[in-house]
Design an enzyme around this catalytic site. Structure first.
Site, PDB file in Angstrom:
ATOM      1  N   GLN A   1      54.715  23.106  72.508  1.00 42.56           N
ATOM      2  CA  GLN A   1      55.184  24.368  71.925  1.00 42.56           C
ATOM      3  C   GLN A   1      54.032  25.328  71.637  1.00 42.56           C
ATOM      4  O   GLN A   1      52.862  24.937  71.596  1.00 42.56           O
ATOM      5  CB  GLN A   1      55.932  24.091  70.622  1.00 42.56           C
ATOM      6  CG  GLN A   1      57.298  23.474  70.809  1.00 42.56           C
ATOM      7  CD  GLN A   1      58.093  23.555  69.522  1.00 42.56           C
ATOM      8  OE1 GLN A   1      58.248  22.577  68.813  1.00 42.56           O
ATOM      9  NE2 GLN A   1      58.597  24.731  69.219  1.00 42.56           N
ATOM     10  N   HIS A   2      54.387  26.593  71.446  1.00 42.18           N
ATOM     11  CA  HIS A   2      53.533  27.643  70.883  1.00 42.18           C
ATOM     12  C   HIS A   2      52.438  28.167  71.813  1.00 42.18           C
ATOM     13  O   HIS A   2      51.785  29.153  71.486  1.00 42.18           O
ATOM     14  CB  HIS A   2      52.851  27.194  69.587  1.00 42.18           C
ATOM     15  CG  HIS A   2      53.746  26.546  68.595  1.00 42.18           C
ATOM     16  ND1 HIS A   2      54.883  27.154  68.118  1.00 42.18           N
ATOM     17  CD2 HIS A   2      53.672  25.332  67.984  1.00 42.18           C
ATOM     18  CE1 HIS A   2      55.468  26.344  67.243  1.00 42.18           C
ATOM     19  NE2 HIS A   2      54.761  25.237  67.160  1.00 42.18           N
TER      20      HIS A   2
ATOM     21  N   ASP B   1      58.601  20.396  73.434  1.00 44.39           N
ATOM     22  CA  ASP B   1      58.568  18.934  73.450  1.00 44.39           C
ATOM     23  C   ASP B   1      59.332  18.315  72.283  1.00 44.39           C
ATOM     24  O   ASP B   1      59.953  17.259  72.428  1.00 44.39           O
ATOM     25  CB  ASP B   1      57.128  18.423  73.480  1.00 44.39           C
ATOM     26  CG  ASP B   1      56.230  19.052  72.420  1.00 44.39           C
ATOM     27  OD1 ASP B   1      56.717  19.876  71.615  1.00 44.39           O
ATOM     28  OD2 ASP B   1      55.036  18.713  72.394  1.00 44.39           O
TER      29      ASP B   1
END
Length: 497
Positions: free
Chosen positions: A80-81, A243
């Protein structure tokens, strides 16, 4: 046959799920390098993800011994991110800044202040901005690489980019979008006025991908790529997700009372909710959208197996010897407390913190105590997060453990005792990759007009390993409570928490 891809920080995993037989028939893995420095920079070239996928895919295919033409769908899970920026031609401009990049902490603080602090952020986005979210990376680029910033035509997350590479289609879905810092998790819409704090001219708003719901596919694998991979002409690529969102699917986390805990590079705790998040509870609890059209209240710590491996390598121990050493030490490590904030920390919110080793004396300074100390310190960080979840009213009936750390019986029992909840592992430990494959079946069914629920698919494909189940030991629970109280006192004394 359905393919599940999990592009993580350390590497990319691929699994092939035999939908008819209900089991994984092939697996593959390839590692990634990492660009890092002492300032907190953590980056990867997106091409490394693609190269790793192709290597892992061919491993999985060889192990499965199947005709690749039998693969009907693909699902992608991604860390992520991360920030992937493309130019107008669709080319990657620079390496992706990752979730664990902390050199953007000043930019996060600046943006949080512009939003009106935690209260203003939660009013605008439904959550509190945190260092590591995508938004601060964009401001960092503008301030440090203005020429690069000016070339941005598309903003993607890692899993979005892999979907783009597979299909040629630019899109995003609600779950992964939740962790950007410019998405409202309640209305499930982009919030362009937050991006306007960085680029008032609308450049970043124009660069946003269109959003899809979790059950909607992105498209089909590009013909030229399908030919290279040996795939058929109509292999559907699902919406995919972060994820953690895919890990929720891959652990069957679809009802109240189930909490998934990932003992990976980072530590994550998340639970399912079908209720639109309110404004109560700690700002450290991120009420992300799930990739199953619900919500996924989540806590993330940045130091877990990465911290344990650092201590293990310090003593030159292999994994078995490390676990044996840790098992020799008593609960509480004879008074040693480790605050393992080697990469800063997200929960608690200490992005600029460094690690602290406290309570040392000539009697307790042993390798065994330090090995156990890093396991206890990282686990206490997760307990800190679980307390926040319980304070928010989240029920914890069972914890489902995944990630490399879950393979350790010592660590599993430690989690059960510290969290005061039963723990169990799914039989398939690659939960994010499995979840991506299950979501691919779901999306493929929806596209074909079939009536299929994600819950029923999880019931079929997610099997728990009953032999891994452990319950809290009452005597150990009391000993850990004393050690955890000392951990909290140390947090208060050193960081004011």
């Amino acid at each position: 046959m359905y393919l599940g891809i999990d592009c993580g920080t350390q590497g990319t995993k691929v699994v092939i799920l035999d939908a008819e037989q209900g089991h994984i028939c092939g697996e593959g893995y390839a590692p990634h390098a990492l660009i890092s420095d002492a300032n907190g920079r953590r980056e990867q070239a997106p091409q490394w993800w693609i190269d790793a996928f192709e290597q892992a895919y061919r491993q999985a295919l060889a192990q499965a011994g199947i005709d690749s033409q039998a693969i009907r769908g693909i699902g992608v899970s991604g860390q992520q991110h991360g920030l992937v920026v493309l130019d107008a031609s669709g080319a990657v401009i620079r390496p992706a800044k990752l979730w664990c990049d902390t050199e953007t902490a000043p930019q996060n603080a600046e943006l949080l202040a512009l939003l009106g602090g935690e209260e203003g952020s939660r009013a605008r986005l439904g959550l509190t901005l945190a260092t590591g979210y995508t938004l601060s990376k964009l401001l960092w680029l503008k301030q440090h690489e203005p020429e690069t910033f000016g070339r941005i035509a598309h903003i993607l997350l890692p899993h979005d980019y892999i979907n783009y590479w597979l299909t040629g289609e630019i899109a995003a879905e609600y779950g992964d979008a939740s962790g950007t810092g410019y998405f409202d998790i309640r209305s499930r819409r982009w919030v362009p006025e937050v991006l306007a704090l960085i680029a008032p001219d609308g450049q970043l708003e124009r660069a946003l991908p269109p959003l899809r719901e979790a059950h909607q596919a992105v498209g089909f694998v590009r013909p030229e790529l399908a030919a290279r991979l040996g795939l058929g002409s109509q292999v559907r690529v699902s919406s995919g997700g972060g994820d953690n969102m895919m890990g929720a699917i891959g652990t069957g986390n679809m009802s109240a009372g189930i909490v998934t805990l990932s003992l990976g590079t980072s530590g994550t705790l998340y639970a399912f909710s079908d209720q639109t998040p309110g404004q109560e509870g700690s700002g450290l609890l991120a009420p992300f959208c799930s990739s199953s059209n619900g919500w996924l209240p989540l806590i993330c710590t940045m130091n877990l197996t990465s911290a344990a491996n650092a201590v293990r390598e310090l003593f030159g121990l292999n994994l078995d010897d490390f676990n044996r050493a840790a098992a020799k030490a008593p609960i509480g490590c004879e008074g040693i407390t480790l605050l393992p904030f080697f990469n800063g920390e997200r929960v608690p919110a200490l992005p600029n913190a460094s690690g602290s080793l406290l309570g040392l004396n000539m009697q307790n300074l042993t390798p065994a105590n330090l090995c156990r100390g890093v396991l206890e310190g990282t686990s206490f960080g997760l307990r800190y997060g679980l307390d926040l979840m319980r304070d928010a009213g989240i029920e914890v009936r069972q914890i489902r453990l995944i990630g490399g750390g879950a393979k350790s019986a010592l660590w599993r029992q430690m989690i059960a005792d510290i969290m005061q909840a039963p723990v169990i592992c799914p039989r398939i430990g690659e939960a994010a990759a499995l979840g991506a494959a299950i979501q691919a079946i779901w999306c493929d069914g929806h596209a074909k007009g079939l009536s299929v629920s994600l819950e029923s698919l999880c019931e079929r494909y997610v099997v728990l390993d009953e032999d891994s189940g452990l319950n809290p030991d009452p005597e150990s629970v009391l000993a850990y409570e004393a050690a955890y109280a000392r951990y909290r006192q140390s947090l208060s004394a050193r960081h004011g928490l």
